[in-house]
Design a protein around this motif. Structure first.
Motif, PDB file in Angstrom:
ATOM      1  N   GLU A   1       0.835  -1.201   0.000  1.00 48.64           N
ATOM      2  CA  GLU A   1       0.000   0.000   0.000  1.00 48.64           C
ATOM      3  C   GLU A   1       0.873   1.254   0.000  1.00 48.64           C
ATOM      4  OE1 GLU A   1      -2.120  -2.985   2.872  1.00 48.64           O
ATOM      5  OE2 GLU A   1      -0.064  -2.303   2.443  1.00 48.64           O
ATOM      6  N   SER A   2       0.309   2.321  -0.544  1.00 44.99           N
ATOM      7  CA  SER A   2       0.977   3.617  -0.522  1.00 44.99           C
ATOM      8  C   SER A   2      -0.083   4.705  -0.613  1.00 44.99           C
ATOM      9  CB  SER A   2       1.973   3.744  -1.667  1.00 44.99           C
ATOM     10  OG  SER A   2       1.319   3.638  -2.921  1.00 44.99           O
ATOM     11  N   GLY A   3       0.340   5.935  -0.350  1.00 47.68           N
ATOM     12  CA  GLY A   3      -0.563   7.066  -0.512  1.00 47.68           C
ATOM     13  C   GLY A   3      -1.130   7.636   0.765  1.00 47.68           C
ATOM     14  N   GLY A   4      -0.835   6.996   1.882  1.00 48.67           N
ATOM     15  CA  GLY A   4      -1.327   7.535   3.145  1.00 48.67           C
ATOM     16  C   GLY A   4      -0.595   8.808   3.528  1.00 48.67           C
ATOM     17  N   GLY A   5      -1.072   9.433   4.595  1.00 49.52           N
ATOM     18  CA  GLY A   5      -0.428  10.657   5.059  1.00 49.52           C
ATOM     19  C   GLY A   5      -1.306  11.414   6.022  1.00 49.52           C
ATOM     20  N   LEU A   6      -0.895  12.650   6.287  1.00 49.84           N
ATOM     21  CA  LEU A   6      -1.626  13.539   7.183  1.00 49.84           C
ATOM     22  C   LEU A   6      -2.386  14.557   6.344  1.00 49.84           C
ATOM     23  CD1 LEU A   6      -2.225  14.751   9.996  1.00 49.84           C
ATOM     24  CD2 LEU A   6      -0.075  16.033   9.765  1.00 49.84           C
ATOM     25  N   VAL A   7      -3.668  14.695   6.616  1.00 45.01           N
ATOM     26  CA  VAL A   7      -4.494  15.622   5.856  1.00 45.01           C
ATOM     27  C   VAL A   7      -5.499  16.272   6.796  1.00 45.01           C
ATOM     28  CG1 VAL A   7      -6.174  13.832   5.238  1.00 45.01           C
ATOM     29  CG2 VAL A   7      -5.891  15.836   3.756  1.00 45.01           C
ATOM     30  N   GLN A   8      -5.906  17.480   6.480  1.00 43.20           N
ATOM     31  CA  GLN A   8      -6.918  18.152   7.280  1.00 43.20           C
ATOM     32  C   GLN A   8      -8.306  17.630   6.942  1.00 43.20           C
ATOM     33  OE1 GLN A   8      -6.384  22.402   6.687  1.00 43.20           O
ATOM     34  NE2 GLN A   8      -5.097  22.531   8.508  1.00 43.20           N
ATOM     35  N   ALA A   9      -9.206  17.751   7.882  1.00 43.73           N
ATOM     36  CA  ALA A   9     -10.585  17.354   7.645  1.00 43.73           C
ATOM     37  C   ALA A   9     -11.124  18.085   6.413  1.00 43.73           C
ATOM     38  CB  ALA A   9     -11.444  17.682   8.862  1.00 43.73           C
TER      39      ALA A   9
ATOM     40  N   LEU B   1      -7.297  12.036  -0.116  1.00 43.71           N
ATOM     41  CA  LEU B   1      -6.117  11.194  -0.319  1.00 43.71           C
ATOM     42  C   LEU B   1      -6.498  10.090  -1.287  1.00 43.71           C
ATOM     43  CD1 LEU B   1      -4.670  10.661   3.282  1.00 43.71           C
ATOM     44  CD2 LEU B   1      -3.574  11.926   1.433  1.00 43.71           C
ATOM     45  N   ARG B   2      -5.515   9.597  -1.997  1.00 44.18           N
ATOM     46  CA  ARG B   2      -5.727   8.445  -2.874  1.00 44.18           C
ATOM     47  C   ARG B   2      -4.745   7.365  -2.484  1.00 44.18           C
ATOM     48  NH1 ARG B   2      -4.277   7.337  -9.166  1.00 44.18           N
ATOM     49  NH2 ARG B   2      -6.103   6.068  -9.737  1.00 44.18           N
ATOM     50  N   LEU B   3      -5.269   6.255  -2.028  1.00 44.46           N
ATOM     51  CA  LEU B   3      -4.442   5.118  -1.661  1.00 44.46           C
ATOM     52  C   LEU B   3      -4.290   4.186  -2.860  1.00 44.46           C
ATOM     53  CD1 LEU B   3      -5.922   4.200   1.843  1.00 44.46           C
ATOM     54  CD2 LEU B   3      -4.205   5.916   1.256  1.00 44.46           C
TER      55      LEU B   3
ATOM     56  N   GLU C   1     -12.588  10.762  12.027  1.00 45.95           N
ATOM     57  CA  GLU C   1     -12.901   9.358  12.315  1.00 45.95           C
ATOM     58  C   GLU C   1     -12.452   8.402  11.212  1.00 45.95           C
ATOM     59  OE1 GLU C   1     -15.006  11.975  12.415  1.00 45.95           O
ATOM     60  OE2 GLU C   1     -17.014  11.409  11.701  1.00 45.95           O
ATOM     61  N   ASP C   2     -11.942   8.932  10.114  1.00 52.83           N
ATOM     62  CA  ASP C   2     -11.361   8.082   9.068  1.00 52.83           C
ATOM     63  C   ASP C   2      -9.909   7.725   9.380  1.00 52.83           C
ATOM     64  OD1 ASP C   2     -13.102  10.079   6.647  1.00 52.83           O
ATOM     65  OD2 ASP C   2     -13.640   8.063   7.341  1.00 52.83           O
ATOM     66  N   THR C   3      -9.369   8.285  10.428  1.00 55.00           N
ATOM     67  CA  THR C   3      -7.986   8.018  10.809  1.00 55.00           C
ATOM     68  C   THR C   3      -7.787   6.542  11.130  1.00 55.00           C
ATOM     69  OG1 THR C   3      -7.603  10.249  11.646  1.00 55.00           O
ATOM     70  CG2 THR C   3      -6.226   8.495  12.563  1.00 55.00           C
ATOM     71  N   GLY C   4      -6.669   6.001  10.653  1.00 54.41           N
ATOM     72  CA  GLY C   4      -6.347   4.607  10.934  1.00 54.41           C
ATOM     73  C   GLY C   4      -5.307   4.091   9.971  1.00 54.41           C
ATOM     74  N   VAL C   5      -4.964   2.829  10.150  1.00 53.48           N
ATOM     75  CA  VAL C   5      -4.082   2.154   9.207  1.00 53.48           C
ATOM     76  C   VAL C   5      -4.963   1.436   8.197  1.00 53.48           C
ATOM     77  CG1 VAL C   5      -2.291   0.424   8.891  1.00 53.48           C
ATOM     78  CG2 VAL C   5      -2.280   1.861  10.944  1.00 53.48           C
ATOM     79  N   TYR C   6      -4.733   1.723   6.940  1.00 53.41           N
ATOM     80  CA  TYR C   6      -5.541   1.153   5.863  1.00 53.41           C
ATOM     81  C   TYR C   6      -4.768   0.004   5.221  1.00 53.41           C
ATOM     82  CZ  TYR C   6      -9.028   4.827   6.127  1.00 53.41           C
ATOM     83  OH  TYR C   6     -10.038   5.661   6.548  1.00 53.41           O
TER      84      TYR C   6
ATOM     85  N   THR D   1      -1.038   1.319   5.311  1.00 55.98           N
ATOM     86  CA  THR D   1      -0.535   2.681   5.182  1.00 55.98           C
ATOM     87  C   THR D   1      -1.345   3.565   6.133  1.00 55.98           C
ATOM     88  OG1 THR D   1      -0.029   4.462   3.605  1.00 55.98           O
ATOM     89  CG2 THR D   1      -2.064   3.246   3.214  1.00 55.98           C
ATOM     90  N   GLN D   2      -0.655   4.453   6.825  1.00 54.80           N
ATOM     91  CA  GLN D   2      -1.299   5.278   7.861  1.00 54.80           C
ATOM     92  C   GLN D   2      -2.007   6.475   7.233  1.00 54.80           C
ATOM     93  OE1 GLN D   2      -1.390   4.933  11.434  1.00 54.80           O
ATOM     94  NE2 GLN D   2      -2.860   6.626  11.216  1.00 54.80           N
ATOM     95  N   VAL D   3      -3.239   6.659   7.640  1.00 58.75           N
ATOM     96  CA  VAL D   3      -4.010   7.846   7.263  1.00 58.75           C
ATOM     97  C   VAL D   3      -4.382   8.571   8.547  1.00 58.75           C
ATOM     98  CG1 VAL D   3      -6.173   8.678   6.285  1.00 58.75           C
ATOM     99  CG2 VAL D   3      -4.908   6.841   5.139  1.00 58.75           C
ATOM    100  N   THR D   4      -4.012   9.845   8.600  1.00 60.15           N
ATOM    101  CA  THR D   4      -4.346  10.657   9.768  1.00 60.15           C
ATOM    102  C   THR D   4      -5.073  11.905   9.308  1.00 60.15           C
ATOM    103  OG1 THR D   4      -2.378   9.862  10.938  1.00 60.15           O
ATOM    104  CG2 THR D   4      -3.465  11.833  11.802  1.00 60.15           C
TER     105      THR D   4
END
Length: 119
Positions: free
Chosen positions: A6-14, A18-20, A89-94, A113-116
Motif C-alpha cells: 500500500e501507498s498514498g497515506g499521510g496527514l491531511v486536514q478534515a 487522499l488516494r491510496l 474518524e477516518d484516521t487509521g491504518v488502511y 498505510t497510515q491515514v491521519t
C-alpha cells in the motif's frame, strides 16, 4: 510469493482528500476480489470497501458511502481508494487484501498505510 504494498497515506486536514494505492504481485490479480480495511487505535479492524475482479460491482461501508471510491486496474495489478471529504474518524491504518474467487475469506493482506485526518 504474494505481496501487497500500500501507498498514498499521510496527514491531511478534515475535508481533504487522499488516494491510496495497493500494488499486488505474485498472483493473477484479475482472479481476486480486492478490498480495503482500516484499523484505528484501540479498535477492531473494519471493512471499508471491496471491488469484484472485473471492476464492475463495488461495496462500501455505510460510513464511507458517497465519499470514498474504489477502483482497480488489472493490467497494473493495482487497486485504488479515492478518499474525499475526509473526517477525523477516518484516521487509521488502511490495509488492502485479496480474496480468490470462490473463497470465503481474504487470503493475503498488505502491511498497511497510515491515514491521519486532523480536525
Amino acid at each position: 510469493q504474494v505481496q501487497l504494498v500500500e501507498s498514498g497515506g499521510g496527514l491531511v486536514q478534515a475535508g481533504g482528500s487522499l488516494r491510496l494505492s495497493c500494488a499486488a504481485s505474485g498472483l493473477t490479480f484479475s482472479r481476486y476480489i480486492t478490498g480495503w480495511f482500516r484499523q484505528a487505535p484501540g479498535r477492531e479492524r473494519e471493512f471499508v470497501s471491496h471491488i469484484l475482479w472485473g471492476g464492475v460491482g463495488a461495496w462500501y461501508a455505510d460510513s464511507v458511502k458517497g465519499r470514498f471510491t474504489i477502483s482497480r486496474d488489472n493490467a497494473k495489478s493495482t487497486v485504488y481508494l479515492q478518499m474525499n471529504s475526509l473526517k477525523p474518524e477516518d484516521t487509521g491504518v488502511y490495509h488492502c487484501a485479496v480474496q480468490r474467487i470462490g473463497e470465503t475469506s481474504y487470503d493475503y493482506w498488505g502491511q498497511g498505510t497510515q491515514v491521519t485526518v486532523s480536525s
